[in-house]
Scaffold this active site. Structure first.
Site, PDB file in Angstrom:
ATOM      1  CE1 TYR A  40      -9.223  -7.579   6.718  1.00 17.40           C
ATOM      2  CE2 TYR A  40      -7.219  -7.348   8.004  1.00 17.40           C
ATOM      3  CZ  TYR A  40      -8.195  -6.798   7.204  1.00 17.40           C
ATOM      4  OH  TYR A  40      -8.154  -5.451   6.886  1.00 17.40           O
ATOM      5  CD  GLU A  66     -14.336   3.153  14.264  1.00 19.45           C
ATOM      6  OE1 GLU A  66     -14.345   2.207  15.063  1.00 19.45           O
ATOM      7  OE2 GLU A  66     -13.753   4.239  14.508  1.00 19.45           O
ATOM      8  CD  GLN A 102      -2.669  -1.251   2.557  1.00 17.31           C
ATOM      9  OE1 GLN A 102      -2.434  -0.503   3.503  1.00 17.31           O
ATOM     10  NE2 GLN A 102      -3.578  -2.217   2.642  1.00 17.31           N
ATOM     11  CG  HIS A 128      -2.786  -0.627   7.909  1.00 16.62           C
ATOM     12  ND1 HIS A 128      -3.362  -1.252   9.003  1.00 16.62           N
ATOM     13  CD2 HIS A 128      -3.344  -1.225   6.811  1.00 16.62           C
ATOM     14  CE1 HIS A 128      -4.224  -2.172   8.578  1.00 16.62           C
ATOM     15  NE2 HIS A 128      -4.216  -2.167   7.249  1.00 16.62           N
ATOM     16  CE1 TYR A 142     -13.131  10.352  17.526  1.00 15.81           C
ATOM     17  CE2 TYR A 142     -10.872  10.978  18.015  1.00 15.81           C
ATOM     18  CZ  TYR A 142     -12.200  11.320  17.835  1.00 15.81           C
ATOM     19  OH  TYR A 142     -12.605  12.635  17.978  1.00 15.81           O
TER      20      TYR A 142
END
Length: 376
Positions: free
Chosen positions: A267, A246, A90, A152, A256
């Site tokens: 997963y 979210e 990513q 991430h 949070y």
């Protein structure tokens, strides 16, 4: 006509002219047909889009390239001066954002995955944008600690008032045990001044052992963020694991919850943390089970499509659609899924100066799409 109006007129002419030459697709919605027009294509995994005041579009490609898109939809050769990026998984060249004073400074801010010895991490830099490429590059922030892995990175940039900006930072996937620790940037949103220094009113300034850049805690991987047009507050969404994406209203010093509370699960199956609620940890204003894999997002504020004013639009990578959320203050009171059947992973969502929405599709032959309602 004032110069800024001329430039905006050029932008509208640019995009509309290209759109008329491209085939359109139409999809049903609660407010009539939604038309999708391809503006440009041939982009390799484009990640972020910015509107230049001279009418061109600037796009980042994850492998580490910046390209300009002309008025006729032509895509430039890669611009020079982009730093080396860690384009694995990513990672790569991710978000781009024009400085609020871009017309004077020509400063472009960009976020990328940077290789650091045997590890890597999220890095924020700015440079002067010229027709030839980037010059006068300055790194102003590096996520600490660096971490091995390909996932991430977060990496959304949002400019706010008083010469400040927010930068989202992921939990790096395998570093979730550090998210609740205030001595790291893992799984945080940070707030900086435009030069990379720390605002004096950040919530953790002056506390020993705490990273003063931290604005909020307990995030997994925030890849969509925008300021609410009325309140000026930061809204952000983040990827859950298996379920539990979210949308949050992000406030200074708030927690949070990740990975202590979540609406998702591992997963491979199985519970994460302590459940969905815990005292001192915030509840999302909206969440998705199953996950939609949210990407870019934008509040719609333009006059062109009054039915959309005040709505929040979120792209979906997993389902290849655009989600329209209806709001009542800080409550989400409705959801509509648009462009079902488009069959393209949506990576970025932006409102253009002409009042249309613009999307990037995440593919090896990615495209810029223009989206709007068809007049009834």
């Amino acid at each position: 006509m004032p110069r800024i109006l001329v430039l905006l007129a050029l932008l509208c002419t640019t995009v509309t002219g290209t759109a008329l030459a491209a085939p359109a697709q139409r999809f049903p919605s609660a407010h009539g047909a939604v038309e999708v027009v391809r503006i440009a294509q041939g982009l390799e995994h484009p990640w972020s889009l910015a509107f230049l005041p001279d009418g061109r579009l600037l796009v980042s490609e994850r492998p580490g390239r910046l390209r300009l898109i002309g008025r006729d939809g032509t895509v430039s050769a890669p611009l020079a001066g982009v730093p080396a990026v860690s384009a694995r998984g990513q990672g790569g060249l991710l978000d781009i954002a024009l400085a609020p004073d871009f017309a004077q400074s020509q400063r472009l801010y960009f976020c990328y995955a940077e290789a650091r010895a045997r590890d890597n991490g999220t890095t924020l830099a700015h440079a002067r944008l010229t027709d030839g490429g980037l010059t006068d590059l300055r790194v102003i922030f590096r996520q600490q600690p660096s971490w091995p892995g390909q996932h991430h990175f977060g990496c959304r940039i949002v400019f706010a008032a008083s010469d400040t900006l927010y930068l989202t930072l992921g939990d790096r996937n395998s570093a979730r045990e550090h998210v609740q620790s205030l001595d790291t940037h893992i799984g945080k949103i940070v707030r900086l001044r435009a030069d990379g220094s720390v605002p004096a009113d950040n919530p953790y300034v002056g506390i020993p052992g705490v990273r003063p850049e931290i604005w909020s805690v307990g995030h997994r991987n925030v890849q969509g963020a925008a300021l609410h047009p009325q309140s000026g507050r930061l809204w952000a969404h983040e990827h859950g694991p298996r379920g539990g994406d979210e949308v949050n209203v992000v406030r200074a010093g708030y927690n949070y919850g990740w990975p202590v509370i979540t609406y998702g699960e591992e997963y491979f199956g199985g519970k994460i943390g302590e459940g969905t609620h815990k005292s001192g940890m915030e509840q999302p204003v909206h969440y998705w089970v199953p996950s939609i894999a949210p990407s870019g997002m934008a509040f719609y504020t333009a006059e062109r499509f009054p039915a959309w004013r005040g709505n929040l639009f979120v792209g979906s990578l997993k389902f290849g659609l655009l989600v329209r959320l209806t709001l009542d203050g800080e409550r989400v009171v409705g959801e509509e899924r648009l462009l079902e059947g488009l069959g393209q992973r949506i990576r970025d969502v932006r409102q253009g100066p002409d009042g249309y929405l613009y999307l990037l599709t995440d593919a090896s032959d990615g495209a810029v799409l223009r989206v709007g309602l068809v007049p009834r």
